[in-house]
Scaffold this active site. Structure first.
Site, short mmCIF file in Angstrom:
data_model
loop_
_atom_site.label_atom_id
_atom_site.label_comp_id
_atom_site.label_asym_id
_atom_site.label_seq_id
_atom_site.Cartn_x
_atom_site.Cartn_y
_atom_site.Cartn_z
CD GLU A 186 -3.09 0.26 2.18
OE1 GLU A 186 -2.97 -0.87 2.69
OE2 GLU A 186 -3.88 1.11 2.55
CD GLU B 167 25.00 -8.70 -4.77
OE1 GLU B 167 24.48 -7.81 -4.06
OE2 GLU B 167 26.22 -8.86 -4.87
CE LYS C 234 15.26 -3.41 -2.21
NZ LYS C 234 14.57 -3.41 -0.91
CG ASP D 162 12.11 -6.56 3.59
OD1 ASP D 162 12.50 -5.41 3.88
OD2 ASP D 162 10.91 -6.87 3.50
CD GLU E 72 18.63 -4.42 4.43
OE1 GLU E 72 19.51 -3.67 3.97
OE2 GLU E 72 17.44 -4.11 4.48
CE1 TYR F 91 22.75 -5.43 1.63
CE2 TYR F 91 23.72 -3.43 0.71
CZ TYR F 91 22.80 -4.05 1.55
OH TYR F 91 21.94 -3.30 2.30
CE LYS G 14 10.23 -2.43 -3.08
NZ LYS G 14 9.82 -2.53 -1.69
CB CYS H 258 -20.66 -25.87 20.46
SG CYS H 258 -20.28 -26.76 18.94
CB CYS I 114 -23.87 -29.36 19.55
SG CYS I 114 -22.58 -29.03 20.75
CB CYS J 68 -17.61 -28.23 21.35
SG CYS J 68 -19.14 -29.17 21.61
CB CYS K 19 -20.67 -31.83 19.03
SG CYS K 19 -20.30 -30.36 18.10
N1 LIG Z 1 4.75 0.01 5.39
C1 LIG Z 1 5.16 1.25 5.59
O1 LIG Z 1 4.50 2.03 6.28
C2 LIG Z 1 6.44 1.72 4.96
C3 LIG Z 1 6.95 2.98 5.27
C4 LIG Z 1 8.16 3.36 4.70
C5 LIG Z 1 8.83 2.50 3.83
N2 LIG Z 1 8.29 1.26 3.56
C6 LIG Z 1 8.97 0.32 2.63
O2 LIG Z 1 10.32 0.61 2.48
C7 LIG Z 1 10.64 0.87 1.12
C8 LIG Z 1 11.54 2.07 1.00
O3 LIG Z 1 12.73 1.85 1.69
P1 LIG Z 1 14.13 2.20 1.02
O4 LIG Z 1 14.09 3.51 0.37
O5 LIG Z 1 15.15 1.94 2.03
O6 LIG Z 1 14.21 1.19 -0.15
P2 LIG Z 1 14.43 -0.31 -0.02
O7 LIG Z 1 14.69 -0.69 1.35
O8 LIG Z 1 13.29 -0.97 -0.64
O9 LIG Z 1 15.75 -0.52 -0.90
C9 LIG Z 1 17.02 0.08 -0.62
C10 LIG Z 1 17.81 -0.70 0.35
O10 LIG Z 1 17.93 -2.06 -0.03
C11 LIG Z 1 18.96 -2.62 0.75
N3 LIG Z 1 19.52 -3.83 0.11
C12 LIG Z 1 19.16 -5.10 0.44
N4 LIG Z 1 19.84 -6.02 -0.26
C13 LIG Z 1 20.69 -5.33 -1.06
C14 LIG Z 1 21.68 -5.75 -2.00
N5 LIG Z 1 21.92 -7.04 -2.28
N6 LIG Z 1 22.37 -4.79 -2.64
C15 LIG Z 1 22.14 -3.47 -2.39
N7 LIG Z 1 21.22 -3.03 -1.49
C16 LIG Z 1 20.49 -3.94 -0.83
C17 LIG Z 1 19.95 -1.52 0.94
O11 LIG Z 1 20.22 -1.42 2.30
C18 LIG Z 1 19.25 -0.28 0.46
O12 LIG Z 1 19.37 0.76 1.39
C19 LIG Z 1 9.32 1.14 0.43
O13 LIG Z 1 9.32 0.66 -0.89
C20 LIG Z 1 8.31 0.42 1.29
O14 LIG Z 1 8.09 -0.88 0.77
C21 LIG Z 1 7.14 0.87 4.09
ZN LIG Z 2 -20.49 -28.83 19.76
#
Ligand SMILES: NC(=O)c1ccc[n+]([C@@H]2O[C@H](COP(=O)([O-])OP(=O)(O)OC[C@H]3O[C@@H](n4cnc5c(N)ncnc54)[C@H](O)[C@@H]3O)[C@@H](O)[C@H]2O)c1
Ligand SMILES: [Zn+2]
Length: 674
Positions: free
Chosen positions: A31, A119, A121, A123, A176, A228, A317, A410, A413, A426, A432
């Site tokens: 979102e 590579e 990404k 999280d 990360e 990385y 993504k 329940c 029953c 239950c 039942c």
């Molecule tokens: N849900 C919420 O309320 C909310 C609020 C703010 C941000 N967000 C999320 O965070 C994202 C924005 O954060 P962002 O600007 O830090 O972007 P991002 O975290 O999506 O991407 C950038 C980061 O990816 C990391 N990364 C991980 N693996 C890597 C690799 N192999 N090589 C290079 N970098 C790597 C790095 O640390 C880099 O800083 C948004 O797209 C959103 O999904 C969510």
């Molecule tokens: Zn029952």
């Protein structure tokens, strides 16, 4: 348009605060990304960027309880692509920048056509480490890229991060911090038992853990980290990303195990799809996509940065895992064990082309822990085959909510419910309707007694018309006979005879199938097979002690208690005895043990096979071991005696080494079975 932009900026900044500062997101990433993209589009169309727009700055906010740390070299965000077409566009731009440079600088050595390193990404929470004189001297969060929070003591709890390395120069390395998914579920399991607060997801858990003032709390989360990129360095020089990664590995800094070069974009796109399909579901950590970055460092220097991200890298993504919607109401069902389970009815939400309107809430305790209400906004998890789960509540004050009422009776029953731990039950076991019908049809099902032509409809008819409320009744000629069946609607001579014959036939059954048919709580087909193989007879299983049960690989306290408790239940024992008296005869055929097997080192031992064996298939190896009196199991634990590791053995081998279990190569294995 300006008004909408102001609205979006305010919303996104508020979401940033909840996400980065409070580690407690208001909306899901999907979102957030949708609103962010809308804002970017409006900015591009109007040419206006509001001064506090999040689109031109890196996101995190500094919490003032931590000491600030100024990074030696700035940290960046990443440009994003949502589709293969986005990637092709991006690749076109990159090639054009390279061509332009080469045309404008005819005397310089031309930049090579791009090779992209692909590579994962990760999280989690971005972290920047500083090494100097061979020691880890600083660790800081990304902050807004220039200044972060110093979190060295917290980062030192991560065992895989080396505190000292061979290289003596000054440099910073970016990575990360993540919380392994197995650690997250173990943590939440424990929190469930102690009533502590649940961690929402691995990203927030990692981020929250690093920002714990109490380092002991950080240590409890068993974090890990992957690196990385080298940002600042005093005198390191690399020609390629591959050289840089090799340097990290040589200094025992954990780089992601996956890093592959691609000169051809279509091959790269195909690989991303393959990885998401095959490898992604196996990972023990969260990734939200993949990153591609130009391998050649000189090209990177020429391409440079925008004010937010490098022009030489882009994040692809993956489809989001979490979605948000509104919880409208909760319905309750009773299952064959009498457990009452809640299902949330949701505002319909589109998840990858499928409309989802129901999600599980597990049990009454789960509802209380997650703090969800009727009318609140919730995050749900996408899942391919099972019904999605309500993960957590999202803070949205604009919605009017009311508490979810705990059911008193329940839904099937109407009997008063009892509460045991997190669950409601239950207790009306034999009266039942839903409970009985589910239990009897499970008993007769394919994985159980496999009674042909028996369906849930049959169970329903037999309960409602003939009062059959226990599996043993099926074998009782007083309760079920031709005459009675013929009196039922839709039962002709043929159908009735077929059913009686099938029931008669099922008397001669396999022990494991019989145990599964009984529906012992917390066990499934595989565990029932283990029970049969370990004890060899129904009498022995019924008499098994807790100690004997927990000694079986894969059996924990909960399962062992369930089995003991089940066979200590009077109603169950009566039912089983009645079945035995009617001629039900569960039997177990042990694999034939070779002569002189007792001399084998594998006799009576528990063995795990992993990886690929060159000389024989895994099934042949298993059969061979069984004839030598070994028990072959699927998972490595303290109870394992040997692990036989073929080629490309993975996590089971690591686990064996960790636990000090004896590991045999294929050659050593062959030597011992000669
Ligand atoms: N849900 C919420 O309320 C909310 C609020 C703010 C941000 N967000 C999320 O965070 C994202 C924005 O954060 P962002 O600007 O830090 O972007 P991002 O975290 O999506 O991407 C950038 C980061 O990816 C990391 N990364 C991980 N693996 C890597 C690799 N192999 N090589 C290079 N970098 C790597 C790095 O640390 C880099 O800083 C948004 O797209 C959103 O999904 C969510
Ligand atoms: Zn029952």
């Amino acid at each position: 348009m300006q008004e909408r932009m102001r609205e979006l900026v305010a919303l996104l900044n508020d979401y940033d605060y909840h996400y980065y500062t409070l580690d407690n997101p208001k909306v899901t990433d999907a979102e957030y990304d949708r609103l962010y993209d809308e804002l970017r589009r409006l900015e591009a169309e109007s040419g206006v960027v509001l001064p506090d727009s999040p689109t031109h700055r890196v996101g995190d906010v500094i919490v003032d309880t931590f000491v600030e740390h100024k990074h030696l070299s700035r940290l960046w965000s990443l440009d994003k692509a949502q589709s293969a077409d986005d990637l092709r566009e991006w690749d076109k731009r990159v090639r054009k920048l390279i061509d332009d440079y080469n045309t404008k600088n005819p005397d310089a050595e031309p930049l090579p056509a791009p090779t992209y390193m692909l590579e994962q990404k990760f999280d989690g929470l971005t972290i920047n480490l500083t090494y100097d004189g061979g020691a880890l001297v600083q660790a800081a969060t990304r902050g807004r890229g220039v200044v972060g929070e110093s979190v060295l003591p917290q980062v030192k709890t991560i065992r895989s991060i080396p505190l000292s390395i061979d290289y003596q120069g000054l440099f910073e390395v970016q990575g990360e911090v993540i919380m392994p998914l197995s650690e997250l579920s173990a943590y939440n399991q424990k929190a469930t038992e102690t009533g502590a607060e649940l961690l929402k997801n691995a990203r927030n858990a990692a981020s929250g853990a690093i920002r714990q003032k109490n380092v002991e709390e950080t240590a409890k989360r068993n974090l890990d980290a992957y690196f990385y990129a080298i940002g600042y360095s005093a005198d390191l020089n690399f020609n390629t990303h591959e050289e840089m990664t090799a340097f990290l590995r040589a200094n025992r800094i954990k780089a992601g195990s996956y890093s592959k070069p691609f000169a051809d974009l279509d091959e790269l796109i195909a690989e991303i799809e393959r990885f998401d399909r095959e490898d992604h579901p196996q990972l023990d950590y969260l990734i939200d996509g993949m990153v591609l970055k130009i391998n050649d460092i000189r090209t990177r220097e020429v391409l440079g940065f925008t004010d937010k991200f490098p022009r030489w890298a882009v994040a692809f993504k993956f489809e989001a895992e979490e979605y948000s919607t509104v919880l409208h109401s909760v319905v309750w069902d009773v299952g064959r064990t009498g457990k009452i389970t809640p299902t949330a009815l949701l505002e319909p939400v589109d998840i990858g082309g499928v409309t989802v309107q129901r999600a599980t809430l597990n049990n009454w305790g789960d509802i209380q822990r997650k703090g969800v209400d009727i009318g609140c906004r919730v995050a749900i998890r996408r899942s391919n085959d099972v019904i999605p789960e309500v993960l957590y509540k999202l803070d949205d004050e604009s919605l009017e909510t009311s508490p979810i009422e705990k059911p008193e009776t329940c839904p099937s029953c109407g009997h008063e419910l009892v509460e045991k731990g997190a669950h409601l039950f239950c207790p009306n076991v034999t009266g039942c309707a839903t409970q009985v019908i589910e239990r009897v049809s499970h008993f007769a099902s394919r994985g159980g007694m496999d009674i042909e032509t028996f369906s849930i409809k049959t169970a329903e008819q037999l309960f409602k018309e003939l009062g059959i409320n226990d599996p043993a009744d099926l074998y009782d000629p007083q309760k079920l006979n031709l005459e009675k069946l013929l009196s039922l609607p839709r039962f002709g001579q043929k159908k009735a005879e077929n059913l009686l014959n099938a029931i008669e036939k099922s008397k001669n059954c396999d022990l494991a199938a019989f145990l599964n048919a009984l529906g012992i709580p917390n066990t499934g087909q595989r565990m029932c097979r283990d029970l049969a193989e370990t004890f060899g007879s129904l009498e022995a299983v019924r008499a098994a002690t807790f100690e004997q049960l927990v000694a079986i690989p894969g059996f924990g306290d909960i399962v062992a208690e369930s089995v003991v408790g089940f066979f200590a239940t009077e109603r169950i024992n009566e039912s089983i005895d009645r079945m035995l008296a009617s001629g039900v005869a569960p039997h177990f055929e042990a694999p034939e043990i070779a002569e002189a097997a007792e001399d084998s080192v594998f006799f009576g031992k528990t063995v795990v096979l992993t990886g690929t064996l060159q000389t024989m298939g895994r099934n042949d190896a298993k059969a061979k071991l069984e004839t030598l009196g070994a028990k072959v199991t699927g998972s490595v634990s303290k109870k394992t005696d040997f692990v036989i590791a073929g080629e490309e053995a993975g996590s089971k081998l690591d686990k064996a080494r960790e636990l000090g279990v004896e590991v045999l190569t294929e050659e050593q294995f062959l030597e011992k079975i000669k």
